[in-house]
Write a protein that holds these residues in place. Structure first.
Motif, PDB file in Angstrom:
ATOM      1  N   ILE A   4       0.870  -1.176   0.000  1.00 11.38           N
ATOM      2  CA  ILE A   4       0.000   0.000   0.000  1.00 11.38           C
ATOM      3  C   ILE A   4       0.905   1.223   0.000  1.00 11.38           C
ATOM      4  O   ILE A   4       1.647   1.457   0.962  1.00 11.38           O
ATOM      5  CB  ILE A   4      -0.931   0.001   1.219  1.00 11.38           C
ATOM      6  CG1 ILE A   4      -1.758  -1.292   1.257  1.00 11.38           C
ATOM      7  CG2 ILE A   4      -1.848   1.216   1.193  1.00 11.38           C
ATOM      8  CD1 ILE A   4      -2.650  -1.430   2.477  1.00 11.38           C
ATOM      9  N   ILE A 183       1.826  -7.096   9.108  1.00 10.47           N
ATOM     10  CA  ILE A 183       1.825  -5.753   8.525  1.00 10.47           C
ATOM     11  C   ILE A 183       3.105  -5.044   8.942  1.00 10.47           C
ATOM     12  O   ILE A 183       3.405  -4.935  10.126  1.00 10.47           O
ATOM     13  CB  ILE A 183       0.590  -4.965   8.992  1.00 10.47           C
ATOM     14  CG1 ILE A 183      -0.697  -5.707   8.585  1.00 10.47           C
ATOM     15  CG2 ILE A 183       0.595  -3.549   8.423  1.00 10.47           C
ATOM     16  CD1 ILE A 183      -1.959  -5.103   9.147  1.00 10.47           C
ATOM     17  N   VAL A 192       2.018  -5.882   3.425  1.00  5.66           N
ATOM     18  CA  VAL A 192       1.024  -6.719   4.082  1.00  5.66           C
ATOM     19  C   VAL A 192       1.110  -8.135   3.524  1.00  5.66           C
ATOM     20  O   VAL A 192       1.051  -8.333   2.303  1.00  5.66           O
ATOM     21  CB  VAL A 192      -0.401  -6.166   3.852  1.00  5.66           C
ATOM     22  CG1 VAL A 192      -1.434  -7.014   4.579  1.00  5.66           C
ATOM     23  CG2 VAL A 192      -0.487  -4.708   4.296  1.00  5.66           C
ATOM     24  N   TYR A 194      -0.454 -11.110   2.332  1.00  6.17           N
ATOM     25  CA  TYR A 194      -1.785 -11.075   1.742  1.00  6.17           C
ATOM     26  C   TYR A 194      -2.098 -12.407   1.093  1.00  6.17           C
ATOM     27  O   TYR A 194      -1.271 -12.968   0.364  1.00  6.17           O
ATOM     28  CB  TYR A 194      -1.825  -9.950   0.701  1.00  6.17           C
ATOM     29  CG  TYR A 194      -3.200  -9.490   0.289  1.00  6.17           C
ATOM     30  CD1 TYR A 194      -4.084  -8.988   1.229  1.00  6.17           C
ATOM     31  CD2 TYR A 194      -3.599  -9.550  -1.033  1.00  6.17           C
ATOM     32  CE1 TYR A 194      -5.344  -8.555   0.856  1.00  6.17           C
ATOM     33  CE2 TYR A 194      -4.857  -9.114  -1.424  1.00  6.17           C
ATOM     34  CZ  TYR A 194      -5.725  -8.614  -0.471  1.00  6.17           C
ATOM     35  OH  TYR A 194      -6.976  -8.191  -0.844  1.00  6.17           O
ATOM     36  N   LEU A 208      -6.247   5.762   4.388  1.00 11.44           N
ATOM     37  CA  LEU A 208      -6.504   4.341   4.616  1.00 11.44           C
ATOM     38  C   LEU A 208      -7.252   4.170   5.927  1.00 11.44           C
ATOM     39  O   LEU A 208      -6.923   4.814   6.930  1.00 11.44           O
ATOM     40  CB  LEU A 208      -5.180   3.572   4.680  1.00 11.44           C
ATOM     41  CG  LEU A 208      -5.263   2.073   4.996  1.00 11.44           C
ATOM     42  CD1 LEU A 208      -5.899   1.316   3.827  1.00 11.44           C
ATOM     43  CD2 LEU A 208      -3.878   1.502   5.309  1.00 11.44           C
ATOM     44  N   LEU A 210      -8.054   1.486   8.854  1.00 12.16           N
ATOM     45  CA  LEU A 210      -7.729   0.201   9.472  1.00 12.16           C
ATOM     46  C   LEU A 210      -8.977  -0.343  10.151  1.00 12.16           C
ATOM     47  O   LEU A 210      -9.650   0.377  10.891  1.00 12.16           O
ATOM     48  CB  LEU A 210      -6.604   0.370  10.494  1.00 12.16           C
ATOM     49  CG  LEU A 210      -5.269   0.898   9.952  1.00 12.16           C
ATOM     50  CD1 LEU A 210      -4.292   1.121  11.103  1.00 12.16           C
ATOM     51  CD2 LEU A 210      -4.678  -0.061   8.932  1.00 12.16           C
ATOM     52  N   PRO A 220      -4.313 -10.350   6.817  1.00 17.65           N
ATOM     53  CA  PRO A 220      -5.254  -9.244   6.585  1.00 17.65           C
ATOM     54  C   PRO A 220      -5.947  -9.391   5.235  1.00 17.65           C
ATOM     55  O   PRO A 220      -5.554 -10.202   4.391  1.00 17.65           O
ATOM     56  CB  PRO A 220      -4.351  -8.008   6.628  1.00 17.65           C
ATOM     57  CG  PRO A 220      -3.140  -8.440   7.386  1.00 17.65           C
ATOM     58  CD  PRO A 220      -2.941  -9.879   7.023  1.00 17.65           C
ATOM     59  N   ASN A 221      -6.961  -8.579   5.035  1.00 23.03           N
ATOM     60  CA  ASN A 221      -7.705  -8.608   3.784  1.00 23.03           C
ATOM     61  C   ASN A 221      -8.031  -7.177   3.378  1.00 23.03           C
ATOM     62  O   ASN A 221      -7.991  -6.259   4.208  1.00 23.03           O
ATOM     63  CB  ASN A 221      -8.996  -9.420   3.938  1.00 23.03           C
ATOM     64  CG  ASN A 221      -9.333 -10.192   2.682  1.00 23.03           C
ATOM     65  OD1 ASN A 221      -9.219  -9.671   1.576  1.00 23.03           O
ATOM     66  ND2 ASN A 221      -9.754 -11.440   2.844  1.00 23.03           N
ATOM     67  N   SER A 222      -8.359  -7.004   2.116  1.00 26.91           N
ATOM     68  CA  SER A 222      -8.656  -5.670   1.603  1.00 26.91           C
ATOM     69  C   SER A 222      -9.627  -5.787   0.445  1.00 26.91           C
ATOM     70  O   SER A 222      -9.851  -6.879  -0.090  1.00 26.91           O
ATOM     71  CB  SER A 222      -7.358  -4.989   1.140  1.00 26.91           C
ATOM     72  OG  SER A 222      -7.608  -3.668   0.705  1.00 26.91           O
ATOM     73  N   LEU A 232      -8.225  -1.684   5.196  1.00 27.40           N
ATOM     74  CA  LEU A 232      -7.418  -2.868   5.490  1.00 27.40           C
ATOM     75  C   LEU A 232      -8.040  -3.575   6.685  1.00 27.40           C
ATOM     76  O   LEU A 232      -7.993  -3.082   7.819  1.00 27.40           O
ATOM     77  CB  LEU A 232      -5.967  -2.488   5.781  1.00 27.40           C
ATOM     78  CG  LEU A 232      -5.015  -3.670   6.008  1.00 27.40           C
ATOM     79  CD1 LEU A 232      -4.908  -4.526   4.737  1.00 27.40           C
ATOM     80  CD2 LEU A 232      -3.631  -3.175   6.418  1.00 27.40           C
ATOM     81  N   HIS A 234      -7.894  -6.350   9.354  1.00 32.43           N
ATOM     82  CA  HIS A 234      -6.791  -7.109   9.948  1.00 32.43           C
ATOM     83  C   HIS A 234      -7.235  -7.757  11.248  1.00 32.43           C
ATOM     84  O   HIS A 234      -8.207  -7.325  11.881  1.00 32.43           O
ATOM     85  CB  HIS A 234      -5.574  -6.198  10.180  1.00 32.43           C
ATOM     86  CG  HIS A 234      -5.816  -5.091  11.156  1.00 32.43           C
ATOM     87  ND1 HIS A 234      -5.585  -5.215  12.499  1.00 32.43           N
ATOM     88  CD2 HIS A 234      -6.290  -3.828  10.981  1.00 32.43           C
ATOM     89  CE1 HIS A 234      -5.883  -4.081  13.111  1.00 32.43           C
ATOM     90  NE2 HIS A 234      -6.324  -3.230  12.219  1.00 32.43           N
TER      91      HIS A 234
END
Length: 331
Positions: A4, A183, A192, A194, A208, A210, A220-222, A232, A234
């Motif tokens: 990111i 992270i 991250v 991922y 961003l 969190l 984590p996921n996005s 994000l 997490h």
């Protein structure tokens, strides 16, 4: 790996969500049902939720609708985790219903390319099929997520307090680097670990958000669409595996709690509600640091607070039991 990339304006627009997002909790809890990873941390939830879903007649819909739509894979549709969810289940449901049909079709086509979409999925571009989906998501939430609302909120608040402490101590790098071992802040990018494909996300001045998420485990996921507001999701920090709210052992803490009656420990408990170091507890209670440490240990042993190391300090925050005790004692 997700990278990111931050600009100068993005560093001033980093924030932590104000509340859990029930739709991210729904999605990540569906992921928990598809893997044994982290099963120990959700063992009681896993045992009870299967029975509860079967009793409510949701087991078939789980297999044929929810799991195919939210696979634990490289992709699932972004419209299922609406940003408005932080304002509550109703607000998020309204956003899903209002999603542009072209966007729904585009995301379902991507799901089909990546992992294969169910044959009925294209019907979700229509309003009636999406209303049925929202009703199913609500029913699943009521059975699998809502009974754990207090635990989810307690973990979320503890994580938010720890992230806030990181910002107060070290600024934005402390905030970004405190969201978990997966992270890492390496200016000017956040690296991250991922589960999906290797990719870059450029914030371009949008900042961003969190989002600490209870059912998110390790990775984590996005959102997959880079044009959407960056978020994000997490994992929250976990201590011992939680007991479900109706577990009989959840009622056995009364004898240890009797030792907590007294002004100093009550003050320590109130201080921990917003996240407090041992030194801050000592100042609030007017005792020495050594005495504050002993009181914090007693609270922790009684299951009222949890302790997490943050840099050179330790941060004490409430557990769900501690939050309940404090609420019950507050007029």
């Amino acid at each position: 790996m997700l990278r990111i990339h931050f600009g100068h304006t993005d560093l001033g627009a980093v924030r932590v969500a104000t509340a859990p997002n029930p739709f991210w909790e729904i999605a990540t809890s569906l992921h928990r049902l598809q893997t044994r990873d982290g099963r120990w941390a959700y063992a009681d939830w896993f045992r009870t939720v299967r029975v509860r879903l079967r009793e409510k007649g949701l087991d078939r819909a789980l297999r044929t609708v929810l799991l195919p739509l939210v696979p634990r894979a490289a992709y699932f549709p972004d419209f299922l985790t609406p940003a408005a969810g932080v304002d509550g289940l109703d607000a998020g449901a309204d956003e899903i219903l209002a999603t542009c049909p072209r966007r729904v079709a585009r995301e379902l086509a991507r799901l089909d390319r990546v992992v294969g979409a169910p044959a009925w999925a294209p019907r979700l571009t229509g309003p009636e099929a999406r209303r049925d989906l929202v009703r199913l998501l609500r029913a699943y939430h009521d059975a699998a997520v809502a009974p754990y609302t207090e635990e989810i909120r307690s973990r979320f608040d503890a994580e938010r307090a720890a992230l806030g402490r990181g910002f107060l101590d070290d600024g934005v790098p402390g905030l970004l680097g405190g969201a978990g071992p997966a992270i890492r802040w390496r200016p000017p990018a956040l690296h991250v670990d991922y589960p999906a494909a290797d990719r870059d996300l450029r914030l371009d001045g949008r900042g961003l958000t969190l989002l600490p998420t209870y059912f998110c485990w390790r990775s984590p996921n996005s959102l997959a669409d880079p044009a959407l507001p960056p978020v994000l999701c997490h994992p929250v920090h976990r201590g011992a595996a939680p007991l479900p709210p109706d577990h009989p052992l959840a009622q056995t803490a009364a004898p240890p709690l009797a030792t907590l009656l007294g002004r100093t420990r009550a003050t320590a408990l109130r201080a921990a509600a917003g996240g407090a170091t041992t030194g801050e507890i000592a100042r609030a209670a007017g005792v020495s640091a050594a005495s504050a440490s002993r009181h914090a240990t007693a609270l922790r042993d009684a299951g009222l607070v949890t302790t997490r190391r943050h840099g050179a300090t330790v941060l004490h925050t409430l557990t769900p039991v501690g939050a309940s005790v404090l609420r019950a004692a507050t007029p």
